[in-house]
Design an enzyme around this catalytic site. Structure first.
Site, PDB file in Angstrom:
ATOM      1  N   ASP A  11     -24.837 -91.147   5.134  1.00  0.00           N
ATOM      2  CA  ASP A  11     -24.467 -90.558   3.850  1.00  0.00           C
ATOM      3  C   ASP A  11     -25.705 -90.572   2.965  1.00  0.00           C
ATOM      4  O   ASP A  11     -26.679 -91.279   3.248  1.00  0.00           O
ATOM      5  CB  ASP A  11     -23.335 -91.362   3.200  1.00  0.00           C
ATOM      6  CG  ASP A  11     -22.987 -90.847   1.816  1.00  0.00           C
ATOM      7  OD1 ASP A  11     -22.832 -89.621   1.656  1.00  0.00           O
ATOM      8  OD2 ASP A  11     -22.891 -91.654   0.867  1.00  0.00           O
ATOM      9  N   SER A  12     -25.637 -89.838   1.861  1.00  0.00           N
ATOM     10  CA  SER A  12     -26.740 -89.826   0.907  1.00  0.00           C
ATOM     11  C   SER A  12     -26.951 -91.208   0.279  1.00  0.00           C
ATOM     12  O   SER A  12     -28.004 -91.479  -0.271  1.00  0.00           O
ATOM     13  CB  SER A  12     -26.432 -88.812  -0.189  1.00  0.00           C
ATOM     14  OG  SER A  12     -25.188 -89.112  -0.784  1.00  0.00           O
ATOM     15  N   CYS A  74     -20.913 -87.480   4.404  1.00  0.00           N
ATOM     16  CA  CYS A  74     -21.263 -86.989   3.070  1.00  0.00           C
ATOM     17  C   CYS A  74     -20.687 -85.585   2.868  1.00  0.00           C
ATOM     18  O   CYS A  74     -20.957 -84.689   3.681  1.00  0.00           O
ATOM     19  CB  CYS A  74     -22.784 -86.967   2.977  1.00  0.00           C
ATOM     20  SG  CYS A  74     -23.426 -86.328   1.433  1.00  0.00           S
ATOM     21  N   GLU A 152     -19.877 -95.583  -9.321  1.00  0.00           N
ATOM     22  CA  GLU A 152     -21.017 -96.481  -9.078  1.00  0.00           C
ATOM     23  C   GLU A 152     -21.164 -97.490 -10.212  1.00  0.00           C
ATOM     24  O   GLU A 152     -21.702 -98.573 -10.026  1.00  0.00           O
ATOM     25  CB  GLU A 152     -22.293 -95.669  -8.886  1.00  0.00           C
ATOM     26  CG  GLU A 152     -22.131 -94.717  -7.709  1.00  0.00           C
ATOM     27  CD  GLU A 152     -23.324 -94.622  -6.787  1.00  0.00           C
ATOM     28  OE1 GLU A 152     -24.431 -94.898  -7.225  1.00  0.00           O
ATOM     29  OE2 GLU A 152     -23.112 -94.247  -5.614  1.00  0.00           O
ATOM     30  N   CYS A 186     -15.648 -85.373  -1.820  1.00  0.00           N
ATOM     31  CA  CYS A 186     -16.888 -86.144  -2.004  1.00  0.00           C
ATOM     32  C   CYS A 186     -16.568 -87.599  -1.683  1.00  0.00           C
ATOM     33  O   CYS A 186     -15.462 -88.089  -1.987  1.00  0.00           O
ATOM     34  CB  CYS A 186     -17.360 -85.987  -3.447  1.00  0.00           C
ATOM     35  SG  CYS A 186     -18.652 -87.139  -3.924  1.00  0.00           S
ATOM     36  N   HIS A 188     -17.149 -90.441  -2.901  1.00  0.00           N
ATOM     37  CA  HIS A 188     -16.711 -91.422  -3.908  1.00  0.00           C
ATOM     38  C   HIS A 188     -15.296 -91.168  -4.434  1.00  0.00           C
ATOM     39  O   HIS A 188     -14.685 -92.052  -5.023  1.00  0.00           O
ATOM     40  CB  HIS A 188     -17.657 -91.387  -5.104  1.00  0.00           C
ATOM     41  CG  HIS A 188     -19.026 -91.921  -4.829  1.00  0.00           C
ATOM     42  ND1 HIS A 188     -19.835 -91.387  -3.857  1.00  0.00           N
ATOM     43  CD2 HIS A 188     -19.724 -92.935  -5.402  1.00  0.00           C
ATOM     44  CE1 HIS A 188     -20.990 -92.057  -3.847  1.00  0.00           C
ATOM     45  NE2 HIS A 188     -20.943 -92.991  -4.766  1.00  0.00           N
TER      46      HIS A 188
HETATM   47  N1  DGL Z   1     -22.194 -88.560  -0.828  1.00  0.00           N
HETATM   48  C1  DGL Z   1     -22.194 -87.414  -1.710  1.00  0.00           C
HETATM   49  C2  DGL Z   1     -21.065 -86.478  -1.308  1.00  0.00           C
HETATM   50  O1  DGL Z   1     -20.111 -86.858  -0.669  1.00  0.00           O
HETATM   51  C3  DGL Z   1     -22.046 -87.823  -3.163  1.00  0.00           C
HETATM   52  C4  DGL Z   1     -23.298 -88.407  -3.767  1.00  0.00           C
HETATM   53  C5  DGL Z   1     -24.454 -87.444  -3.760  1.00  0.00           C
HETATM   54  O2  DGL Z   1     -24.474 -86.486  -4.553  1.00  0.00           O
HETATM   55  O3  DGL Z   1     -25.337 -87.644  -2.944  1.00  0.00           O
HETATM   56  O4  DGL Z   1     -21.122 -85.314  -1.620  1.00  0.00           O
END
Ligand code: DGL
Length: 272
Positions: A11-12, A74, A152, A186, A188
């Site tokens: 993931d990012s 992600c 976060e 997303c 989160h």
């Molecule tokens: N993990 C990213 C997503 O699911 C969210 C955080 C980001 O913008 O990197 O899109």
């Protein structure tokens, strides 16, 4: 034949731990290697080219760990860079098609909402996948840019006034559309599930893509005889690209369990 190699997840940042949580819940014996690109998060505001470049490096890192498949946990990578995974030597799972399928199965009125990062919504990926399965579906998508920083910051409880108001403001287009199903597109957003459900009420089904992909991976492993043979609890390894200090706090929110920062390893992802 069984396959004892680990499942690779990236993931990012740490958001993909919400997906990992579902993988562990549905496949407690499987080993998992997780990479969170904490040094370069967020991806959701970046260009397609940059996201593709980062995703390719993340995949390369996981391949070095000899994983049996890779999950782009992600929403953003799944939306804009999934096509770059075609040349991977192992199966690749993204979040969009599985969430779309679950949404199409859940909707009764054919109106489906999607929320995600700016890059995810701009890509139109969910709409494309939904329309492939249900050409007459009406899809309303909107980005909820403040949801990630909110989570976060540890602000996600449904009775928190800031959370309630932020969720209310962002979800107006979804409410207006009359959607009976909403994809939390997303990583989160499942953390805000109670707050979102509190606003939308029981008439709207929330789709957590993490659940959808965990079930798809489980089916794949079973159908292909690739489950881990040893039925003891799976080993989970965590890697990040920035210092691991803050892993513990956020992991308890996103993964639902505490991970000692000392067990998290930092890697130089750009050097790959
Ligand atoms: N993990 C990213 C997503 O699911 C969210 C955080 C980001 O913008 O990197 O899109």
């Amino acid at each position: 034949m069984a396959d004892s190699r680990a499942i690779g997840v990236f993931d990012s940042g740490l958001g993909g731990l919400t997906v990992t949580k579902e993988l562990v819940r549905h496949m407690p014996c499987e080993d998992i290697v997780y990479f969170g690109d904490t040094g370069r998060v967020p991806y959701g505001t970046r260009s397609r080219e940059t996201i593709k470049k980062y995703a390719a490096q993340d995949e390369k890192f996981l391949l070095k760990h000899n994983v049996k498949l890779i999950i782009a946990a992600c929403g953003t990578v799944s939306s804009v860079a999934a096509d770059s995974a075609v040349s991977l030597p192992v199966p690749f799972f993204e979040m969009v098609s599985h969430a779309a399928k679950a949404a199409v199965e859940a909707t009764k009125n054919g109106k489906i909402g999607v929320i995600g990062t700016a890059a995810t919504v701009a890509s139109g990926s969910h709409k494309r996948e939904i329309l492939k399965l249900k050409p007459d579906a009406e899809v309303t998508a909107c980005s909820c840019s403040m949801f990630v920083p909110l989570v976060e910051e540890g602000w996600y409880k449904e009775d928190d006034i800031v959370v309630k108001e932020t969720v209310r403001r962002y979800l107006q287009p979804i409410i207006k559309s009359g959607a009976d199903t909403l994809i939390l597109g997303c990583t989160h957003y499942p953390v805000l599930e109670k707050a979102i459900a509190g606003l939308l009420g029981g008439g709207v089904t929330l789709i957590n893509p993490g659940v959808a992909v965990a079930l798809a991976v489980k089916d794949y492993l079973k159908a292909n005889g690739k489950e881990k043979l040893d039925k003891t609890a799976g080993k989970h390894s965590f890697f990040v690209s920035d210092k691991p200090d803050s892993f513990k706090n956020l992991a308890s929110v996103l993964l639902g369990e505490e991970i000692d920062d000392r067990k998290v390893e930092q890697v130089d992802i750009g050097a790959l």
